[in-house]
Design an enzyme around this catalytic site. Structure first.
Site, PDB file in Angstrom:
ATOM      1  N   GLY A  14       0.854  -1.171   0.184  1.00 44.73           N
ATOM      2  CA  GLY A  14      -0.183   0.156   0.155  1.00 44.73           C
ATOM      3  C   GLY A  14       0.956   1.275   0.114  1.00 44.73           C
ATOM      4  O   GLY A  14       1.665   1.341  -0.691  1.00 44.73           O
ATOM      5  N   CYS A  15       0.345   2.433   0.821  1.00 47.99           N
ATOM      6  CA  CYS A  15       1.238   3.512   0.653  1.00 47.99           C
ATOM      7  C   CYS A  15       2.455   3.566   1.185  1.00 47.99           C
ATOM      8  O   CYS A  15       3.238   4.360   0.767  1.00 47.99           O
ATOM      9  CB  CYS A  15       0.069   4.455   1.487  1.00 47.99           C
ATOM     10  SG  CYS A  15      -1.366   4.977   1.099  1.00 47.99           S
ATOM     11  N   ALA A  16       2.730   2.663   1.971  1.00 50.39           N
ATOM     12  CA  ALA A  16       4.099   2.403   2.701  1.00 50.39           C
ATOM     13  C   ALA A  16       5.144   2.075   1.638  1.00 50.39           C
ATOM     14  O   ALA A  16       6.373   1.972   1.612  1.00 50.39           O
ATOM     15  CB  ALA A  16       4.203   1.344   3.579  1.00 50.39           C
ATOM     16  N   ALA A  17       4.756   1.458   0.372  1.00 52.14           N
ATOM     17  CA  ALA A  17       5.580   0.911  -0.429  1.00 52.14           C
ATOM     18  C   ALA A  17       6.561   1.601  -1.163  1.00 52.14           C
ATOM     19  O   ALA A  17       7.658   0.990  -1.836  1.00 52.14           O
ATOM     20  CB  ALA A  17       4.697  -0.113  -1.671  1.00 52.14           C
TER      21      ALA A  17
ATOM     22  N   MET B 178       3.725   5.424   6.046  1.00 49.29           N
ATOM     23  CA  MET B 178       2.974   4.229   6.748  1.00 49.29           C
ATOM     24  C   MET B 178       2.084   3.838   5.715  1.00 49.29           C
ATOM     25  O   MET B 178       1.679   4.252   4.819  1.00 49.29           O
ATOM     26  CB  MET B 178       2.363   5.061   7.719  1.00 49.29           C
ATOM     27  CG  MET B 178       3.253   5.788   8.805  1.00 49.29           C
ATOM     28  SD  MET B 178       2.139   6.677  10.182  1.00 49.29           S
ATOM     29  CE  MET B 178       1.296   7.866   9.106  1.00 49.29           C
TER      30      MET B 178
END
Length: 350
Positions: A141-144, A335
């Site tokens: 997700g956004c952490a990638a 995160m």
């Protein structure tokens, strides 16, 4: 074996279709106001999100219709493939390299999938060698944008002389759901956009910056904060209201622990480069990291121009920070689902 890994180049790409925030607000009112009684209360997010426009895989009219998995993944394969080629080709040109020089590709995406993976489907078009190593990653997700960058950096460090290409692609708008009469779906409609970024990494000195350290933190019992629920209609966003206060409370000790494992302290960081998940999340991150309100100016500028594109967004911020001039030491922070935090520290190239 050298411990130094260079970020050699960075490039970004976006789909051709542009949706202005007032257009998104009008379309959402038309589609949801008569069916969801709390819509008018939630609609204020279109004004408070700090977003002027975003890019989308499909024109605005596409979202007036109901779409299933086949439509969504067909659009994903087509548009994500084009963005992969655009971003990766630009990053390689800026590194004065060709696709034939790439030894390993790390590709992250959580908003669609193809089998074979995008890197395999595009190998001939790009000109990759037959012996290339492929590492497609789904679900971060956004952490990638940070965690995938870290994977690519560790691969580069372990293979001196190898060229590692990192590609991040997200088509968040394809998850839009007409049938999801929920707060998270309305918030997502106001917040998310589409985009891609690519980086070339290689062991050795030079480049735009040196990758100093990497690390992650997985918070226990937090699976319900962010993610997808998957049903016959496609992806359905999971986004808890508790995210900003959670970030304000938990991010600082997590980042301090990651830095500490690498012999660093938060005070050693001259500039945090953060994933702009939203205005409330940015304010929470500034508070958590003891930053003066408004410090994360590149993050707010990217959010305003592109929306939250999930994983590549932090790389758009990094691109701006590089243009403005990196300080001696910076830390990328994001995160994402898990719930997790990822951190990579960068040193200014000599």
């Amino acid at each position: 074996m050298t411990d130094t890994v260079s970020l050699v180049s960075l490039a970004t790409a976006t789909p051709e279709h542009i949706i202005f925030q007032n257009q998104a607000a009008e379309a959402s009112a038309r589609l949801f106001a008569d069916r969801y009684e709390d819509f008018h209360h939630l609609a204020r997010v279109f004004d408070s999100a700090g977003i002027n426009k975003r890019h989308a895989a499909r024109p605005l009219a596409w979202f007036d219709e109901t779409h299933g998995w086949q439509d969504r993944m067909q659009a994903y394969g087509e548009v994500a493939g084009g963005l992969f080629v655009e971003a990766a080709s630009a990053a390689l040109r800026r590194a004065d390299l060709g696709a034939c020089h790439v030894d390993c590709i790390v590709t992250v995406s959580s908003t669609g999938f193809t089998t074979p993976s995008l890197d395999a489907q595009l190998a001939r078009r790009m000109g990759f060698r037959a012996d290339i190593e492929r590492v497609p990653v789904f679900g971060l997700g956004c952490a990638a944008g940070v965690s995938g960058f870290a994977i690519a950096a560790r691969l580069a460090r372990s293979r001196p002389g190898a060229v590692v290409l990192f590609v991040s692609i997200e088509l968040c708008t394809l998850a839009f759901r007409l049938d999801e009469l929920t707060r998270p779906n309305i918030i997502a409609t106001a917040l998310f956009g589409d985009g891609a970024a690519a980086c070339v990494l290689r062991a050795g000195e030079g480049g735009l910056a040196q990758v100093e350290s990497t690390g992650e933190h997985l918070f226990p019992d937090t699976l319900d904060i962010m993610g997808w629920k998957i049903d016959d209609g496609g992806f359905g966003v999971v986004l808890a209201q508790s995210l900003p206060p959670f970030a304000e409370r938990e991010l600082a000790p997590a980042v301090a622990a990651i830095l500490g494992r690498n012999g660093l302290r938060p005070a050693d960081i001259d500039r945090f480069i953060c994933h702009p998940g939203g205005m409330k999340v940015l304010a929470a991150m500034e508070s958590a990291l003891s930053l003066t309100p408004g410090t994360l100016d590149h993050e707010r500028a990217v959010l305003a121009e592109y929306g939250n594109m999930s994983s590549p967004t932090v790389l758009f911020v990094l691109e701006r920070a590089i243009r403005a001039g990196l300080p001696d030491r910076a830390a990328m922070v994001a995160m994402g689902p898990g719930f997790s935090a990822s951190c990579v520290t960068l040193r200014r190239a000599a």
